[in-house]
Design a protein around this motif. Sequence first.
Motif, mmCIF file in Angstrom:
data_model
loop_
_atom_site.group_PDB
_atom_site.id
_atom_site.type_symbol
_atom_site.label_atom_id
_atom_site.label_comp_id
_atom_site.label_asym_id
_atom_site.label_seq_id
_atom_site.Cartn_x
_atom_site.Cartn_y
_atom_site.Cartn_z
ATOM 1 N N TYR A 8 0.854 -1.188 0.000
ATOM 2 C CA TYR A 8 0.000 0.000 0.000
ATOM 3 C C TYR A 8 0.886 1.232 0.000
ATOM 4 O O TYR A 8 1.722 1.407 0.875
ATOM 5 N N SER A 9 0.708 2.079 -0.970
ATOM 6 C CA SER A 9 1.570 3.249 -1.091
ATOM 7 C C SER A 9 0.835 4.539 -0.787
ATOM 8 O O SER A 9 1.263 5.613 -1.187
ATOM 9 N N GLY A 10 -0.267 4.454 -0.087
ATOM 10 C CA GLY A 10 -1.002 5.663 0.289
ATOM 11 C C GLY A 10 -2.009 6.067 -0.773
ATOM 12 O O GLY A 10 -2.189 5.393 -1.789
ATOM 13 N N ASP A 11 -2.644 7.188 -0.528
ATOM 14 C CA ASP A 11 -3.645 7.683 -1.465
ATOM 15 C C ASP A 11 -2.971 8.166 -2.747
ATOM 16 O O ASP A 11 -1.861 8.704 -2.721
ATOM 17 N N LEU A 12 -3.670 7.979 -3.850
ATOM 18 C CA LEU A 12 -3.157 8.394 -5.139
ATOM 19 C C LEU A 12 -3.416 9.874 -5.367
ATOM 20 O O LEU A 12 -4.355 10.442 -4.810
ATOM 21 N N SER A 13 -2.615 10.472 -6.233
ATOM 22 C CA SER A 13 -2.849 11.863 -6.608
ATOM 23 C C SER A 13 -4.111 11.933 -7.462
ATOM 24 O O SER A 13 -4.598 10.919 -7.979
ATOM 25 N N GLU A 14 -4.620 13.125 -7.621
ATOM 26 C CA GLU A 14 -5.833 13.315 -8.421
ATOM 27 C C GLU A 14 -5.605 12.852 -9.865
ATOM 28 O O GLU A 14 -6.457 12.191 -10.454
ATOM 29 N N LYS A 15 -4.445 13.166 -10.398
ATOM 30 C CA LYS A 15 -4.126 12.766 -11.777
ATOM 31 C C LYS A 15 -4.043 11.240 -11.896
ATOM 32 O O LYS A 15 -4.548 10.650 -12.851
ATOM 33 N N SER A 16 -3.436 10.592 -10.897
ATOM 34 C CA SER A 16 -3.342 9.132 -10.904
ATOM 35 C C SER A 16 -4.718 8.495 -10.810
ATOM 36 O O SER A 16 -5.001 7.500 -11.475
ATOM 37 N N GLU A 17 -5.592 9.065 -9.977
ATOM 38 C CA GLU A 17 -6.960 8.557 -9.861
ATOM 39 C C GLU A 17 -7.694 8.655 -11.196
ATOM 40 O O GLU A 17 -8.432 7.748 -11.573
ATOM 41 N N GLU A 18 -7.492 9.753 -11.914
ATOM 42 C CA GLU A 18 -8.129 9.930 -13.224
ATOM 43 C C GLU A 18 -7.658 8.853 -14.206
ATOM 44 O O GLU A 18 -8.458 8.283 -14.946
ATOM 45 N N ILE A 19 -6.372 8.565 -14.192
ATOM 46 C CA ILE A 19 -5.824 7.545 -15.087
ATOM 47 C C ILE A 19 -6.383 6.176 -14.730
ATOM 48 O O ILE A 19 -6.797 5.414 -15.599
ATOM 49 N N LEU A 20 -6.444 5.871 -13.438
ATOM 50 C CA LEU A 20 -6.993 4.594 -12.991
ATOM 51 C C LEU A 20 -8.461 4.468 -13.374
ATOM 52 O O LEU A 20 -8.924 3.389 -13.755
ATOM 53 N N THR A 21 -9.182 5.566 -13.306
ATOM 54 C CA THR A 21 -10.591 5.565 -13.707
ATOM 55 C C THR A 21 -10.723 5.222 -15.187
ATOM 56 O O THR A 21 -11.582 4.440 -15.589
ATOM 57 N N LYS A 22 -9.861 5.796 -16.006
ATOM 58 C CA LYS A 22 -9.898 5.520 -17.448
ATOM 59 C C LYS A 22 -9.557 4.061 -17.745
ATOM 60 O O LYS A 22 -10.139 3.448 -18.623
ATOM 61 N N ILE A 23 -8.612 3.513 -17.009
ATOM 62 C CA ILE A 23 -8.211 2.117 -17.217
ATOM 63 C C ILE A 23 -9.326 1.169 -16.793
ATOM 64 O O ILE A 23 -9.574 0.153 -17.423
ATOM 65 N N GLY A 24 -10.014 1.512 -15.685
ATOM 66 C CA GLY A 24 -11.127 0.699 -15.189
ATOM 67 C C GLY A 24 -10.685 -0.688 -14.784
ATOM 68 O O GLY A 24 -9.628 -0.882 -14.187
ATOM 69 N N GLU A 25 -11.476 -1.693 -15.145
ATOM 70 C CA GLU A 25 -11.201 -3.066 -14.716
ATOM 71 C C GLU A 25 -10.018 -3.694 -15.452
ATOM 72 O O GLU A 25 -9.537 -4.741 -15.047
ATOM 73 N N ALA A 26 -9.537 -3.046 -16.480
ATOM 74 C CA ALA A 26 -8.348 -3.550 -17.162
ATOM 75 C C ALA A 26 -7.123 -3.463 -16.252
ATOM 76 O O ALA A 26 -6.096 -4.091 -16.523
ATOM 77 N N SER A 27 -7.247 -2.719 -15.156
ATOM 78 C CA SER A 27 -6.122 -2.607 -14.218
ATOM 79 C C SER A 27 -5.757 -3.963 -13.626
ATOM 80 O O SER A 27 -4.587 -4.227 -13.352
ATOM 81 N N GLU A 28 -6.740 -4.846 -13.432
ATOM 82 C CA GLU A 28 -6.448 -6.191 -12.919
ATOM 83 C C GLU A 28 -5.574 -6.967 -13.907
ATOM 84 O O GLU A 28 -4.650 -7.673 -13.511
ATOM 85 N N ASP A 29 -5.867 -6.844 -15.195
ATOM 86 C CA ASP A 29 -5.047 -7.503 -16.212
ATOM 87 C C ASP A 29 -3.632 -6.933 -16.216
ATOM 88 O O ASP A 29 -2.654 -7.668 -16.349
ATOM 89 N N LEU A 30 -3.535 -5.615 -16.059
ATOM 90 C CA LEU A 30 -2.223 -4.967 -16.019
ATOM 91 C C LEU A 30 -1.412 -5.452 -14.817
ATOM 92 O O LEU A 30 -0.230 -5.773 -14.949
ATOM 93 N N LEU A 31 -2.054 -5.552 -13.653
ATOM 94 C CA LEU A 31 -1.361 -6.051 -12.455
ATOM 95 C C LEU A 31 -0.875 -7.477 -12.663
ATOM 96 O O LEU A 31 0.239 -7.828 -12.282
ATOM 97 N N SER A 32 -1.711 -8.290 -13.279
ATOM 98 C CA SER A 32 -1.335 -9.681 -13.548
ATOM 99 C C SER A 32 -0.129 -9.750 -14.482
ATOM 100 O O SER A 32 0.796 -10.537 -14.266
ATOM 101 N N GLN A 33 -0.123 -8.924 -15.501
ATOM 102 C CA GLN A 33 1.015 -8.901 -16.432
ATOM 103 C C GLN A 33 2.283 -8.426 -15.743
ATOM 104 O O GLN A 33 3.365 -8.964 -15.976
ATOM 105 N N LEU A 34 2.160 -7.408 -14.885
ATOM 106 C CA LEU A 34 3.329 -6.909 -14.162
ATOM 107 C C LEU A 34 3.940 -7.974 -13.262
ATOM 108 O O LEU A 34 5.153 -8.006 -13.074
#
Length: 173
Positions: A8-34
Amino acid sequence: MNESVYVYSGDLSEKSEEILTKIGEASEDLLSQLRHSPLVNIHAASNRFDFYTKIRIRRSRSEQTILALFNRDTADALLAEESSEVIEIVAGITRLNINTGNGRLEIIDERETVAFGFDSEYRFMNVSGKKVFSENLNHNNGLEKDRWEYLRLNVSPVRLRNGKVVKYIVRGF
């Protein structure tokens, strides 16, 4: 990067939150690939020589921000396995991303938060189920722990080799 090794790296910046919102559920696939080749490779020095690796932004010689730190502990996180057992926990929601369904929870009488996610795609969950989690977060936000409301959750733990739970997969509530 931190999320992929359950740090856990703390709360995200507003810009990071916006990017995560755009990625949506694809973030799980990205985490798996990483968790596969990029993070396995970055841990090579930790595993072989007990060194650590830092990812940082250097704005000037004196102004540096560490984004992620990788060592043997984070290398072990890449080997975390989801248990087939389902257990009941009592926890309060401390963070929730309404786009991905991932967040953090704190088990009653514990001091550390633990990551959580759902066993199915969050966007397909019914609205009343989503509200249970968002309303719990809203109620607990800013209150002393003795005034928190808690949820009973049926979860499958994701454990490291040493038994430490790094994430819970919510199966029911």
